[in-house]
Design an enzyme around this catalytic site. Structure first.
Site, PDB file in Angstrom:
ATOM      1  CB  ALA A  10       7.004 -52.759  44.975  1.00 31.13           C
ATOM      2  NE  ARG A  16      19.258 -45.268  48.448  1.00 31.27           N
ATOM      3  CZ  ARG A  16      19.380 -45.346  47.123  1.00 31.27           C
ATOM      4  NH1 ARG A  16      20.036 -44.402  46.458  1.00 31.27           N
ATOM      5  NH2 ARG A  16      18.844 -46.353  46.452  1.00 31.27           N
ATOM      6  CD  GLN A  78      13.732 -59.314  45.505  1.00 34.55           C
ATOM      7  OE1 GLN A  78      13.173 -58.235  45.652  1.00 34.55           O
ATOM      8  NE2 GLN A  78      14.958 -59.422  45.035  1.00 34.55           N
ATOM      9  CG  ASP A 107      12.286 -46.136  43.157  1.00 33.62           C
ATOM     10  OD1 ASP A 107      12.151 -46.359  41.937  1.00 33.62           O
ATOM     11  OD2 ASP A 107      13.390 -46.152  43.732  1.00 33.62           O
ATOM     12  CG  ASN A 172      19.021 -47.691  33.786  1.00 36.67           C
ATOM     13  OD1 ASN A 172      18.097 -47.775  32.986  1.00 36.67           O
ATOM     14  ND2 ASN A 172      19.204 -48.538  34.796  1.00 36.67           N
ATOM     15  CG  ASN A 230      16.521 -43.623  45.313  1.00 38.13           C
ATOM     16  OD1 ASN A 230      16.009 -44.723  45.149  1.00 38.13           O
ATOM     17  ND2 ASN A 230      16.998 -42.901  44.318  1.00 38.13           N
ATOM     18  CG  ASN A 380     -31.411 -14.743  59.544  1.00 33.73           C
ATOM     19  OD1 ASN A 380     -30.467 -14.718  58.769  1.00 33.73           O
ATOM     20  ND2 ASN A 380     -31.392 -14.142  60.715  1.00 33.73           N
ATOM     21  CE1 TYR A 390     -24.631 -38.941  71.674  1.00 34.81           C
ATOM     22  CE2 TYR A 390     -23.186 -37.631  73.062  1.00 34.81           C
ATOM     23  CZ  TYR A 390     -23.604 -38.869  72.589  1.00 34.81           C
ATOM     24  OH  TYR A 390     -22.984 -39.999  73.025  1.00 34.81           O
ATOM     25  NE  ARG A 443     -35.565 -13.102  76.342  1.00 32.95           N
ATOM     26  CZ  ARG A 443     -35.578 -12.519  75.153  1.00 32.95           C
ATOM     27  NH1 ARG A 443     -34.894 -13.029  74.144  1.00 32.95           N
ATOM     28  NH2 ARG A 443     -36.267 -11.412  74.967  1.00 32.95           N
TER      29      ARG A 443
HETATM   30  C1  UD1 Z   1      18.252 -48.355  40.051  1.00 35.23           C
HETATM   31  C2  UD1 Z   1      19.148 -48.813  38.907  1.00 35.23           C
HETATM   32  C3  UD1 Z   1      19.878 -47.604  38.332  1.00 35.23           C
HETATM   33  C4  UD1 Z   1      18.866 -46.614  37.821  1.00 35.23           C
HETATM   34  C5  UD1 Z   1      17.879 -46.233  38.907  1.00 35.23           C
HETATM   35  C6  UD1 Z   1      16.741 -45.458  38.297  1.00 35.23           C
HETATM   36  C7  UD1 Z   1      19.844 -51.098  39.417  1.00 35.23           C
HETATM   37  C8  UD1 Z   1      20.929 -51.969  39.921  1.00 35.23           C
HETATM   38  N1  UD1 Z   1      20.078 -49.776  39.428  1.00 35.23           N
HETATM   39  O1  UD1 Z   1      19.039 -47.829  41.091  1.00 35.23           O
HETATM   40  O2  UD1 Z   1      20.693 -48.010  37.250  1.00 35.23           O
HETATM   41  O3  UD1 Z   1      19.546 -45.454  37.349  1.00 35.23           O
HETATM   42  O4  UD1 Z   1      17.318 -47.386  39.543  1.00 35.23           O
HETATM   43  O5  UD1 Z   1      15.810 -45.027  39.234  1.00 35.23           O
HETATM   44  O6  UD1 Z   1      18.813 -51.598  39.002  1.00 35.23           O
HETATM   45  N2  UD1 Z   1      13.895 -53.532  44.380  1.00 35.23           N
HETATM   46  C9  UD1 Z   1      13.340 -54.779  44.576  1.00 35.23           C
HETATM   47  N3  UD1 Z   1      14.138 -55.791  45.048  1.00 35.23           N
HETATM   48  C10 UD1 Z   1      15.449 -55.586  45.319  1.00 35.23           C
HETATM   49  C11 UD1 Z   1      16.008 -54.302  45.114  1.00 35.23           C
HETATM   50  C12 UD1 Z   1      15.198 -53.294  44.644  1.00 35.23           C
HETATM   51  O7  UD1 Z   1      12.154 -54.994  44.344  1.00 35.23           O
HETATM   52  O8  UD1 Z   1      16.098 -56.553  45.742  1.00 35.23           O
HETATM   53  C13 UD1 Z   1      13.016 -52.440  43.893  1.00 35.23           C
HETATM   54  C14 UD1 Z   1      12.931 -51.277  44.847  1.00 35.23           C
HETATM   55  O9  UD1 Z   1      11.799 -51.414  45.715  1.00 35.23           O
HETATM   56  C15 UD1 Z   1      12.758 -50.083  43.917  1.00 35.23           C
HETATM   57  C16 UD1 Z   1      13.441 -50.528  42.635  1.00 35.23           C
HETATM   58  O10 UD1 Z   1      13.578 -51.924  42.719  1.00 35.23           O
HETATM   59  O11 UD1 Z   1      11.409 -49.811  43.655  1.00 35.23           O
HETATM   60  C17 UD1 Z   1      14.789 -49.863  42.415  1.00 35.23           C
HETATM   61  O12 UD1 Z   1      15.636 -50.136  43.502  1.00 35.23           O
HETATM   62  P1  UD1 Z   1      16.605 -49.023  44.099  1.00 35.23           P
HETATM   63  O13 UD1 Z   1      17.351 -49.634  45.218  1.00 35.23           O
HETATM   64  O14 UD1 Z   1      15.841 -47.794  44.368  1.00 35.23           O
HETATM   65  O15 UD1 Z   1      17.607 -48.814  42.876  1.00 35.23           O
HETATM   66  P2  UD1 Z   1      18.490 -47.517  42.571  1.00 35.23           P
HETATM   67  O16 UD1 Z   1      19.660 -47.497  43.475  1.00 35.23           O
HETATM   68  O17 UD1 Z   1      17.645 -46.322  42.531  1.00 35.23           O
HETATM   69 CA    CA Z   2      15.548 -45.895  43.108  1.00 36.69          CA
END
Ligand code: UD1
Ligand code: CA
Length: 460
Positions: A10, A16, A78, A107, A172, A230, A380, A390, A443
């Site tokens: 997360a 986007r 992170q 997400d 994936n 996204n 009623n 108030y 009244r």
């Molecule tokens: C990612 C996958 C893709 C898959 C898709 C499914 C990768 C490289 N790609 O793409 O293969 O089909 O999800 O939904 O994994 N996040 C972090 N730290 C980061 C980057 C992202 O915590 O540095 C978290 C984001 O908050 C998010 C999740 O990882 O919740 C996925 O990141 P996102 O950028 O949405 O990946 P996709 O482009 O959707």
């Molecule tokens: Ca995603």
């Protein structure tokens, strides 16, 4: 079977979404995306759940949206969003040796414990399990590359894919499981030499294949379970899938839903059999609806309890209130927190009730304000009655005892009591108690002046 720990990601930028707020805090069915994911993760009964985040608001937002549950969340920062592989790498040192790690992206609000559980029996020390899906809507997803023998070779991200790879319809879902030892090794070996300059978690699949690991794809069939969010178009699509899912839960429980695309269940709703819910209804917070109750079109119920056979007609707002069995509310009524409408009572149109108890069989049918009042049985309340609760500084209570009858257009200046069986004449403004059983009128007397002439013409 290996013990599991879940890592939820997360910490991404969510660019986007074009939002000042973190993507995973945007809501579907009244809850942050991330809350749905964490709750599904809890259903796996893992030994630990690690949430990788960067924005403190994410932590606060999730903590306030989630009910306490097991296991408690472990928060991992992170510091920079360098990719999903980098995000997982932040959590792995905290995972106990010998366990399997399940990675879920924050997400994917539709993921449920059922689909996650399909990973569990396969989690084993020499296996990487990948949840995949076949779809016509593959845009943006990583594609699953398979060899001529059908075995999985790896995942290629859309932006790195050749035209032929882009045509692959197997994607994936982002959910995978692997033993922690090898996963640490693979993640440490990731490079960011790709179209997005990021450390992709997805590259571990090819590494596993290379090492002779078994990569076991498990296909999810229902897009509700895996589609990510996204941008705001996908957010709305997720909302609409969730709307359908929650309406179906109600219908399967014996509720008639007039149109499953026009009901919003944003909270924890318990509805008994033979409840009918009309179009445009929004249910938020904790809502309980008793057997046979009818909720009319365009009403909003938030933290409300509606009794058996009660009717909430169209366009009502019921919040923090209880409506007892057989009572009728609305159309166009507003029940505010602390309201308790008794059995078979009736609250009609343009009536606002706040922090008041309305006794069984009592009626306030038109255009009234009843606030901080204790209203007995079979009272009623005429049209246009106002409890003046108030005085500019403090709120005061009004008591109307059983069987009293309040005429139209009455103002009751609280604190005040209207006694049992009392009658209050229309248009009265009462500042003192009205004795039981008597008629009280307050009244000025009506006078008519004979031979009076208008000084100006006109005015019909
Ligand atoms: C990612 C996958 C893709 C898959 C898709 C499914 C990768 C490289 N790609 O793409 O293969 O089909 O999800 O939904 O994994 N996040 C972090 N730290 C980061 C980057 C992202 O915590 O540095 C978290 C984001 O908050 C998010 C999740 O990882 O919740 C996925 O990141 P996102 O950028 O949405 O990946 P996709 O482009 O959707
Ligand atoms: Ca995603």
């Amino acid at each position: 079977m290996m013990e599991l720990e879940v890592v939820v990601l997360a910490a991404g930028d969510g660019t986007r979404m074009r939002s000042a707020r973190s993507k995973v805090l945007h809501e579907v069915a009244g809850r942050p995306l991330l809350a749905w994911v964490v709750e599904a993760a809890r259903g796996l009964e893992p030994a630990a759940i690690h949430v990788v985040y960067r924005d403190e608001a994410v932590r606060r937002g999730l903590e306030s949206a989630l009910e306490a549950g097991a296991p408690p969340l472990r928060w991992v920062v992170q510091p920079r969003p360098l990719g999903t592989g980098h995000a997982v790498a932040q959590a792995l040192p905290r995972v106990s040796d010998g366990r399997a790690v399940v990675v879920v992206y924050g997400d994917v609000p539709g993921v449920d414990s059922g689909s996650l559980r399909r990973i569990r029996p396969n989690a084993d020390p020499a296996r990487l399990v990948l949840l995949t899906a076949r779809t016509e809507y593959s845009d943006g997803y990583g594609r699953v590359r398979r060899g001529p023998d059908g075995r999985v070779l790896g995942i290629v991200e859309e932006r790195d894919a050749s035209p032929a790879e882009r045509a692959i319809r197997e994607v994936n879902t982002g959910i995978l499981a692997a033993p922690v030892g090898p996963l640490r090794r693979w993640v440490a070996a990731l490079s960011a030499g790709n179209a997005q300059g990021e450390y992709y978690l997805t590259d571990v699949v090819a590494m596993a294949v290379e090492e002779g690991f078994v990569v076991e794809p498990v296909e999810l069939s229902n897009p509700d379970d895996w589609m990510g969010v996204n941008d705001r178009v996908e957010l709305e699509a997720a909302e609409s899938r969730m709307r359908r899912r929650r309406a179906e839960e109600l219908m399967r429980g014996g509720v008639t839903v007039r149109d499953a695309s026009r009901i919003d269940v944003r909270g924890a709703v318990e509805a008994a059999q033979d409840v009918t819910i009309d179009v445009g209804v929004v249910l938020e917070g904790r809502v309980r609806i008793g057997r046979g109750a009818v909720i009319g079109p365009y009403s909003v119920l938030r933290d409300a309890e509606i009794g058996e056979g009660a009717t909430v007609r169209s366009h009502c707002v019921v919040e923090g209130a209880r409506v007892a069995a057989g009572a009728t509310v609305g159309p166009f009524a507003r029940l505010r927190p602390g309201t308790d409408v008794g059995e078979d009572a009736r609250i009609g149109n343009f009536v606002e009730v706040k922090a008041s108890r309305i006794g069984a069989g009592s009626k306030a049918s038109h255009l009234s304000y009843v606030g901080d009042a204790e209203v007995g049985r079979d009272v009623n309340i005429g049209a246009g009655t106002i409890t003046c609760n108030y005085d500019g500084q403090a709120k005061h209570r009004t008591t109307i005892e059983d069987g009293a009858s309040i005429g139209s257009g009455v103002e009751l200046v609280a604190p005040i009591t209207v006694g049992k069986g009392a009658t209050v004449g229309a248009g009265s403004t009462l500042t003192r108690d009205a004795p039981a059983g008597q008629l009280t009128v307050a009244r000025s007397r009506q006078t008519s002046i004979a031979r009076w002439k208008r000084r100006f013409r006109g005015g019909g």
